[in-house]
Design a protein around this motif. Structure first.
Motif, PDB file in Angstrom:
ATOM      1  N   UNK A   8     -73.361 -77.602  -4.167  1.00  0.00           N
ATOM      2  CA  UNK A   8     -74.535 -78.462  -4.034  1.00  0.00           C
ATOM      3  C   UNK A   8     -75.772 -77.796  -4.639  1.00  0.00           C
ATOM      4  N   UNK A   9     -75.888 -76.505  -4.484  1.00  0.00           N
ATOM      5  CA  UNK A   9     -76.998 -75.772  -5.099  1.00  0.00           C
ATOM      6  C   UNK A   9     -76.906 -75.845  -6.617  1.00  0.00           C
ATOM      7  N   UNK A  10     -75.698 -75.701  -7.138  1.00  0.00           N
ATOM      8  CA  UNK A  10     -75.489 -75.789  -8.581  1.00  0.00           C
ATOM      9  C   UNK A  10     -75.841 -77.181  -9.086  1.00  0.00           C
ATOM     10  N   UNK A  11     -75.430 -78.215  -8.351  1.00  0.00           N
ATOM     11  CA  UNK A  11     -75.776 -79.587  -8.743  1.00  0.00           C
ATOM     12  C   UNK A  11     -77.292 -79.778  -8.796  1.00  0.00           C
ATOM     13  N   UNK A  12     -77.979 -79.272  -7.797  1.00  0.00           N
ATOM     14  CA  UNK A  12     -79.444 -79.401  -7.776  1.00  0.00           C
ATOM     15  C   UNK A  12     -80.072 -78.675  -8.965  1.00  0.00           C
ATOM     16  N   UNK A  13     -79.551 -77.506  -9.294  1.00  0.00           N
ATOM     17  CA  UNK A  13     -80.067 -76.757 -10.444  1.00  0.00           C
ATOM     18  C   UNK A  13     -79.821 -77.516 -11.743  1.00  0.00           C
ATOM     19  N   UNK A  49     -71.846 -84.857 -13.827  1.00  0.00           N
ATOM     20  CA  UNK A  49     -70.958 -85.916 -13.341  1.00  0.00           C
ATOM     21  C   UNK A  49     -69.567 -85.365 -13.030  1.00  0.00           C
ATOM     22  N   UNK A  50     -69.087 -84.460 -13.859  1.00  0.00           N
ATOM     23  CA  UNK A  50     -67.796 -83.833 -13.595  1.00  0.00           C
ATOM     24  C   UNK A  50     -67.819 -83.014 -12.317  1.00  0.00           C
ATOM     25  N   UNK A  51     -68.888 -82.266 -12.124  1.00  0.00           N
ATOM     26  CA  UNK A  51     -69.008 -81.453 -10.920  1.00  0.00           C
ATOM     27  C   UNK A  51     -69.151 -82.328  -9.679  1.00  0.00           C
ATOM     28  N   UNK A  52     -69.882 -83.444  -9.797  1.00  0.00           N
ATOM     29  CA  UNK A  52     -70.008 -84.363  -8.660  1.00  0.00           C
ATOM     30  C   UNK A  52     -68.639 -84.902  -8.252  1.00  0.00           C
ATOM     31  N   UNK A  54     -65.820 -83.389  -8.623  1.00  0.00           N
ATOM     32  CA  UNK A  54     -65.117 -82.286  -7.960  1.00  0.00           C
ATOM     33  C   UNK A  54     -65.631 -82.091  -6.534  1.00  0.00           C
ATOM     34  N   UNK A  55     -66.951 -82.175  -6.354  1.00  0.00           N
ATOM     35  CA  UNK A  55     -67.546 -82.039  -5.027  1.00  0.00           C
ATOM     36  C   UNK A  55     -67.025 -83.147  -4.109  1.00  0.00           C
ATOM     37  N   UNK A  56     -66.995 -84.371  -4.607  1.00  0.00           N
ATOM     38  CA  UNK A  56     -66.496 -85.488  -3.803  1.00  0.00           C
ATOM     39  C   UNK A  56     -65.054 -85.263  -3.398  1.00  0.00           C
ATOM     40  N   UNK A  57     -64.241 -84.771  -4.318  1.00  0.00           N
ATOM     41  CA  UNK A  57     -62.844 -84.496  -4.011  1.00  0.00           C
ATOM     42  C   UNK A  57     -62.721 -83.410  -2.936  1.00  0.00           C
ATOM     43  N   UNK A  58     -63.450 -82.326  -3.134  1.00  0.00           N
ATOM     44  CA  UNK A  58     -63.387 -81.219  -2.175  1.00  0.00           C
ATOM     45  C   UNK A  58     -63.852 -81.674  -0.790  1.00  0.00           C
ATOM     46  N   UNK A  59     -64.924 -82.460  -0.757  1.00  0.00           N
ATOM     47  CA  UNK A  59     -65.432 -82.937   0.524  1.00  0.00           C
ATOM     48  C   UNK A  59     -64.454 -83.883   1.207  1.00  0.00           C
ATOM     49  N   UNK A  60     -63.694 -84.641   0.423  1.00  0.00           N
ATOM     50  CA  UNK A  60     -62.691 -85.525   1.032  1.00  0.00           C
ATOM     51  C   UNK A  60     -61.524 -84.722   1.589  1.00  0.00           C
ATOM     52  N   UNK A  61     -61.234 -83.579   0.972  1.00  0.00           N
ATOM     53  CA  UNK A  61     -60.145 -82.721   1.425  1.00  0.00           C
ATOM     54  C   UNK A  61     -60.569 -81.800   2.575  1.00  0.00           C
ATOM     55  N   UNK A  62     -61.820 -81.397   2.553  1.00  0.00           N
ATOM     56  CA  UNK A  62     -62.336 -80.459   3.551  1.00  0.00           C
ATOM     57  C   UNK A  62     -63.715 -80.933   4.006  1.00  0.00           C
ATOM     58  N   UNK A  63     -63.763 -81.820   5.003  1.00  0.00           N
ATOM     59  CA  UNK A  63     -65.035 -82.418   5.436  1.00  0.00           C
ATOM     60  C   UNK A  63     -66.117 -81.416   5.855  1.00  0.00           C
ATOM     61  N   UNK A  64     -65.723 -80.192   6.225  1.00  0.00           N
ATOM     62  CA  UNK A  64     -66.742 -79.221   6.617  1.00  0.00           C
ATOM     63  C   UNK A  64     -67.629 -78.804   5.447  1.00  0.00           C
TER      64      UNK A  64
END
Length: 70
Positions: A8-13, A49-52, A54-64
């Motif tokens: 998320x920090x990388x996305x903001x940057x 967009x690619x990183x987003x 990936x983030x969405x996928x990771x968050x769906x796999x690991x909600x924490x």
């Protein structure tokens, strides 16, 4: 810092860099520089967009990893 927080920090940057390149493109009178800055912004948008995705996928796999934005 968790991987989720780092992503998320990388996305903001990246979003900040995109805004900077777009501002540079608007502020320059040099057409070549304007095209280059716009191209850089587009490349970073594609990366973002690619990183987003990936983030969405990771968050769906690991909600924490999910970050709640206000």
């Amino acid at each position: 810092m968790t991987i989720g927080q780092k992503m998320h920090t990388t996305l903001a940057s990246l979003e900040g860099a995109i805004a900077d390149f777009k501002t540079f493109a608007l502020e320059t009178q040099d057409q070549n520089a304007k095209q280059q800055f716009s191209a850089y912004a587009k490349q970073l948008e594609d990366i973002t967009n690619g990183l987003k995705g990936r983030v969405n996928y990771i968050e769906s796999q690991e909600p924490t990893y999910k970050q709640y934005q206000q």
